[in-house]
Design an enzyme around this catalytic site. Structure first.
Site, PDB file in Angstrom:
ATOM      1  N   ARG A  58       2.518   5.301  -6.527  1.00  0.00           N
ATOM      2  CA  ARG A  58       1.626   4.420  -5.769  1.00  0.00           C
ATOM      3  C   ARG A  58       0.771   3.556  -6.696  1.00  0.00           C
ATOM      4  O   ARG A  58       0.509   2.380  -6.391  1.00  0.00           O
ATOM      5  CB  ARG A  58       0.739   5.265  -4.848  1.00  0.00           C
ATOM      6  CG  ARG A  58      -0.161   4.428  -3.942  1.00  0.00           C
ATOM      7  CD  ARG A  58      -0.631   5.259  -2.758  1.00  0.00           C
ATOM      8  NE  ARG A  58      -1.541   4.533  -1.892  1.00  0.00           N
ATOM      9  CZ  ARG A  58      -2.856   4.700  -1.900  1.00  0.00           C
ATOM     10  NH1 ARG A  58      -3.426   5.532  -2.752  1.00  0.00           N
ATOM     11  NH2 ARG A  58      -3.615   4.014  -1.050  1.00  0.00           N
ATOM     12  N   HIS A  62       0.414  -0.490  -6.291  1.00  0.00           N
ATOM     13  CA  HIS A  62      -0.885  -1.146  -6.090  1.00  0.00           C
ATOM     14  C   HIS A  62      -1.252  -2.054  -7.259  1.00  0.00           C
ATOM     15  O   HIS A  62      -1.951  -3.044  -7.076  1.00  0.00           O
ATOM     16  CB  HIS A  62      -1.980  -0.105  -5.843  1.00  0.00           C
ATOM     17  CG  HIS A  62      -1.979   0.389  -4.426  1.00  0.00           C
ATOM     18  ND1 HIS A  62      -3.102   0.776  -3.760  1.00  0.00           N
ATOM     19  CD2 HIS A  62      -0.962   0.535  -3.537  1.00  0.00           C
ATOM     20  CE1 HIS A  62      -2.789   1.153  -2.525  1.00  0.00           C
ATOM     21  NE2 HIS A  62      -1.491   1.028  -2.376  1.00  0.00           N
ATOM     22  N   ASN A  91      -7.992   1.795  -2.444  1.00  0.00           N
ATOM     23  CA  ASN A  91      -7.773   2.473  -3.724  1.00  0.00           C
ATOM     24  C   ASN A  91      -8.755   3.625  -3.858  1.00  0.00           C
ATOM     25  O   ASN A  91      -8.498   4.707  -3.374  1.00  0.00           O
ATOM     26  CB  ASN A  91      -7.924   1.479  -4.885  1.00  0.00           C
ATOM     27  CG  ASN A  91      -6.768   0.494  -4.938  1.00  0.00           C
ATOM     28  OD1 ASN A  91      -5.639   0.853  -4.633  1.00  0.00           O
ATOM     29  ND2 ASN A  91      -7.046  -0.740  -5.320  1.00  0.00           N
ATOM     30  N   HIS A 190       7.353   6.749   0.785  1.00  0.00           N
ATOM     31  CA  HIS A 190       6.556   7.587   1.684  1.00  0.00           C
ATOM     32  C   HIS A 190       7.292   8.858   2.092  1.00  0.00           C
ATOM     33  O   HIS A 190       6.938   9.507   3.069  1.00  0.00           O
ATOM     34  CB  HIS A 190       6.113   6.793   2.925  1.00  0.00           C
ATOM     35  CG  HIS A 190       5.060   5.765   2.633  1.00  0.00           C
ATOM     36  ND1 HIS A 190       4.667   4.803   3.524  1.00  0.00           N
ATOM     37  CD2 HIS A 190       4.320   5.559   1.508  1.00  0.00           C
ATOM     38  CE1 HIS A 190       3.717   4.046   2.978  1.00  0.00           C
ATOM     39  NE2 HIS A 190       3.496   4.479   1.753  1.00  0.00           N
TER      40      HIS A 190
END
Ligand code: HEM
Ligand SMILES: *[C@@H]1O[C@H](CO)[C@@H](O)[C@H](O)[C@H]1NC(C)=O
Ligand SMILES: *[C@@H]1O[C@H](CO)[C@@H](O)[C@H](O)[C@H]1NC(C)=O
Length: 330
Positions: A58, A62, A91, A190
């Site tokens: 992740r 990001h 975040n 996911h």
């Protein structure tokens, strides 16, 4: 002729934009053990806490979606003193694996000072996290440089939220140079990791004026989620018991990247509304179906899409810098 010129510069912009000047083995001469060091530190980090694999994947996403893969996500402060990307609600305390990046950087600075960028560390570390989560290893083109800034105001419109309409999410991915298929394929990430209740509990209690519960949510699964994330009036009590613990995307195999994610979408078993929308919308539904029934195709495409994610708006050559500490500009 003018059209031709315009066409050429648009082509050039597209090539630069997608980081086609990165190369596999970029540190062959300058820091030959770089990728091995990253692999070792990540492996140990995941052995210590298996949740770190999802966290690292992740972090890469990001970082790359906000001003490109330039490690802007990692900065704690910048010379301008503005609020940084880390300060965003998307975040903040939800980021995992930052300590692993620090440890990698410390070791690399000892081996080859001022050589390996934090942006490349994120690319190598996420590759290792993918490999440790059950998919095969893939070559990572490198040569990224680190940004000099990070701004919290760049989060909206670049990091999709779980409540964002699917067409708006598609718009973000295509603006980054990724395809709709790559969007669906990458979202298979996911299948590992977890989400905090606040990103989906409205689907259980406060979905719309006509439905308290999201009608697309599988009933048994919704009941299970309600037990994990009780309604507001019981929330304080629940917090006392479990704290703000996130809920696994896949509670049977939370640390395995796998295409069963797509099979579950087809049964209404999805934590996030945005994930469910991919199965319920024409245009993405066909892709979800294909990924659900072709595990080999999905895992190959996932690796390819991670490589392409790593090319989004990179800094190369003499742009940016090689940070000494991933949390601060030099
Ligand atoms: C398509 C739009 C996407 C949305 C709306 C979205 C949203 C979210 C949300 C709300 C969480 C929960 C965060 C938390 O509570 O800690 C999450 C977790 C996660 N996301 Fe996404 N995401 C998207 C796409 C992606 C992509 C493309 C990747 C990677 C390639 C990715 C990888 C992950 C991972 C691995 C986690 C688990 C993190 C952990 O357990 O620490 N996501 N995402
Ligand atoms: C680095 O070495 C690997 C393995 O020998 C090779 O495949 C790759 O092309 C090399 N890359 C560069 C940029 O020298
Ligand atoms: C329910 O949703 C509405 C509209 O999004 C919002 O204004 C309200 O605060 C929500 N209620 C609760 C208890 O979360």
């Amino acid at each position: 002729f003018l059209f031709f010129l315009f066409y050429m510069s648009a082509q050039e912009a597209a090539i630069r934009h997608m980081g086609n000047d990165l190369e596999v083995g970029f540190y062959n001469q300058t820091c030959p053990r770089a990728e091995q060091i990253v692999a070792d530190v990540v492996s140990r980090g995941i052995e210590t806490n298996p949740r770190n694999a999802a966290g690292l994947i992740r972090l890469f996403f990001h970082d790359c979606f906000v001003n490109g893969c330039d490690a802007s996500l990692l900065l704690d402060t910048t010379p301008s003193g503005e609020s940084v990307e880390k300060d965003a609600g998307a975040n903040g305390a939800t980021l995992r694996g930052l300590d692993i990046i620090d440890e990698i950087k410390t070791q690399l600075e000892q081996q080859c000072p001022g050589t390996v960028s934090c942006a490349d560390i994120l690319a190598f570390a996420s590759r290792e996290a993918v490999a440790r989560s059950g998919l095969s290893n893939y070559p990572v083109p490198a040569g990224r440089r680190d940004s000099l800034s990070s701004r919290v105001v760049d989060i909206p419109g670049n990091i999709p939220g779980a409540k964002l309409r699917l067409d708006a999410i598609v718009e973000i991915f295509t603006r980054k140079g990724l395809t709709i298929e790559e969007m669906v394929v990458l979202t298979g990430a996911h299948s590992v990791g977890a989400s905090h209740c606040r990103f989906f509990d409205y689907r259980l209690y406060n979905f719309s004026t006509t439905h308290r519960r999201d009608p697309n949510l599988n009933t048994a699964y919704a009941n299970f989620l309600s037990s994990m994330c009780p309604a507001q009036q019981f929330f304080l009590f629940a917090e006392l018991i479990r704290g703000d613990q996130p809920v696994y995307f896949d509670h049977l195999s939370p640390n395995r990247l796998e295409n069963t994610f797509y099979l579950k979408l087809l049964q209404g078993i999805a934590l996030l509304e945005s994930d469910q929308a991919m199965a319920n919308t024409p245009g993405t539904r066909e892709i979800v179906n294909r990924m659900a029934f072709n595990p080999g195709e999905w895992s190959n495409k996932f690796s390819q899409a991670m490589i392409r994610l790593g090319m989004v708006e990179v800094l190369t050559g003499i742009e940016g810098e090689i940070r000494k500490d991933c949390r601060a500009v030099n």
